[in-house]
Design an enzyme around this catalytic site. Structure first.
Site, PDB file in Angstrom:
ATOM      1  CE  LYS A   9      -3.766  -2.296   2.500  1.00  0.00           C
ATOM      2  NZ  LYS A   9      -4.756  -2.133   3.572  1.00  0.00           N
ATOM      3  CE1 TYR A  49      -9.265  -2.931   0.534  1.00  0.00           C
ATOM      4  CE2 TYR A  49      -8.632  -0.845  -0.461  1.00  0.00           C
ATOM      5  CZ  TYR A  49      -8.310  -1.973   0.273  1.00  0.00           C
ATOM      6  OH  TYR A  49      -7.031  -2.141   0.743  1.00  0.00           O
ATOM      7  CG  PHE A  57     -13.734   1.921   7.133  1.00  0.00           C
ATOM      8  CD1 PHE A  57     -12.989   1.460   6.055  1.00  0.00           C
ATOM      9  CD2 PHE A  57     -14.545   1.013   7.806  1.00  0.00           C
ATOM     10  CE1 PHE A  57     -13.034   0.128   5.659  1.00  0.00           C
ATOM     11  CE2 PHE A  57     -14.608  -0.329   7.413  1.00  0.00           C
ATOM     12  CZ  PHE A  57     -13.838  -0.767   6.335  1.00  0.00           C
ATOM     13  NE  ARG A  85      -6.518 -12.376   5.115  1.00  0.00           N
ATOM     14  CZ  ARG A  85      -7.256 -11.267   5.075  1.00  0.00           C
ATOM     15  NH1 ARG A  85      -7.029 -10.346   4.141  1.00  0.00           N
ATOM     16  NH2 ARG A  85      -8.208 -11.048   5.954  1.00  0.00           N
ATOM     17  CB  THR A  91      -7.292  -5.606  10.051  1.00  0.00           C
ATOM     18  OG1 THR A  91      -7.827  -6.724   9.341  1.00  0.00           O
ATOM     19  CG2 THR A  91      -7.521  -4.337   9.244  1.00  0.00           C
ATOM     20  NE  ARG A 102      -2.039  -5.793   7.574  1.00  0.00           N
ATOM     21  CZ  ARG A 102      -3.114  -6.438   7.131  1.00  0.00           C
ATOM     22  NH1 ARG A 102      -3.738  -7.310   7.900  1.00  0.00           N
ATOM     23  NH2 ARG A 102      -3.556  -6.207   5.906  1.00  0.00           N
ATOM     24  CG  ASN A 112      -3.574  -2.576   6.981  1.00  0.00           C
ATOM     25  OD1 ASN A 112      -3.362  -2.142   5.847  1.00  0.00           O
ATOM     26  ND2 ASN A 112      -4.646  -3.278   7.270  1.00  0.00           N
ATOM     27  CG  HIS A 115      -5.335  -6.167   0.092  1.00  0.00           C
ATOM     28  ND1 HIS A 115      -6.500  -6.285   0.815  1.00  0.00           N
ATOM     29  CD2 HIS A 115      -5.485  -6.950  -1.019  1.00  0.00           C
ATOM     30  CE1 HIS A 115      -7.324  -7.107   0.161  1.00  0.00           C
ATOM     31  NE2 HIS A 115      -6.730  -7.519  -0.946  1.00  0.00           N
ATOM     32  CD  GLU A 126      -8.585  -9.024  -3.496  1.00  0.00           C
ATOM     33  OE1 GLU A 126      -7.418  -9.352  -3.188  1.00  0.00           O
ATOM     34  OE2 GLU A 126      -9.483  -8.816  -2.657  1.00  0.00           O
TER      35      GLU A 126
END
Ligand code: CMP
Length: 152
Positions: A9, A49, A57, A85, A91, A102, A112, A115, A126
């Site tokens: 990100k 998303y 948010f 993951r 998260t 993270r 964070n 993704h 995706e």
């Protein structure tokens, strides 16, 4: 073999953590089979998303994810969706276990760093959002016999 979509990100790019985090996936033994830097547009953010677009948010999330370039990667390996993951951790960086990406580098819920797809359907959807099939370059690393046994 399974594939997943990983997005480094804008905070990851801005904080010069790209190499560090790509290295985690490489040293784990996973194959990077596609990678590109791009600017996420509001349209792409809404597609990526889609499940969050109606959430309170979302405006902040869109502003964040479109605020600087990202790096999209397709990586491949055994059980990779679950394992990546787990490698990312919770998260919210403040809740993520020490030793996770993270947990080690993030102290934020929004910023964070990374993704990763949360299941096979999301991974498929995706990967198609970020890559044309011609951009995926699977290969057999010569190191494979030193990374896992033949029956794994
Ligand atoms: P990610 O794994 O990319 O999936 C959705 C993202 O939305 C998540 O990481 C966070 O960056 C962000 N997010 C999730 N929940 C919240 C929240 N309650 N407030 C702000 N951002 C959130």
């Amino acid at each position: 073999m399974e594939r997943t979509l990983v997005l480094l990100k804008p905070d990851c790019v801005q904080r010069r953590l790209m190499g560090e985090i790509i290295s985690r996936f490489e040293t784990k033994g996973f194959n990077v089979i596609a990678m590109k830097m791009l600017q996420v547009t509001p349209e792409l953010a809404k597609q990526h998303y889609a499940e969050h677009v109606e959430k309170p948010f979302y405006p902040g999330l869109e502003e964040f994810i479109t605020g600087a370039p990202v790096v999209a990667m397709c990586i491949e390996g055994l059980d990779i969706i679950r394992v990546v993951r787990d490698m990312l951790g919770a998260t919210n960086g403040l809740n993520a276990a020490a030793g996770t990406i993270r947990g080690d580098y993030s102290s934020s819920r929004q910023m964070n760093l990374v993704h990763a797809s949360d299941g096979p359907e999301a991974a498929d959807r995706e990967m198609k959002l970020y890559f044309d099939p011609t951009e995926i370059c699977p290969y057999e690393p010569t190191l494979t016999p030193w990374l896992k046994a033949g029956d794994e």
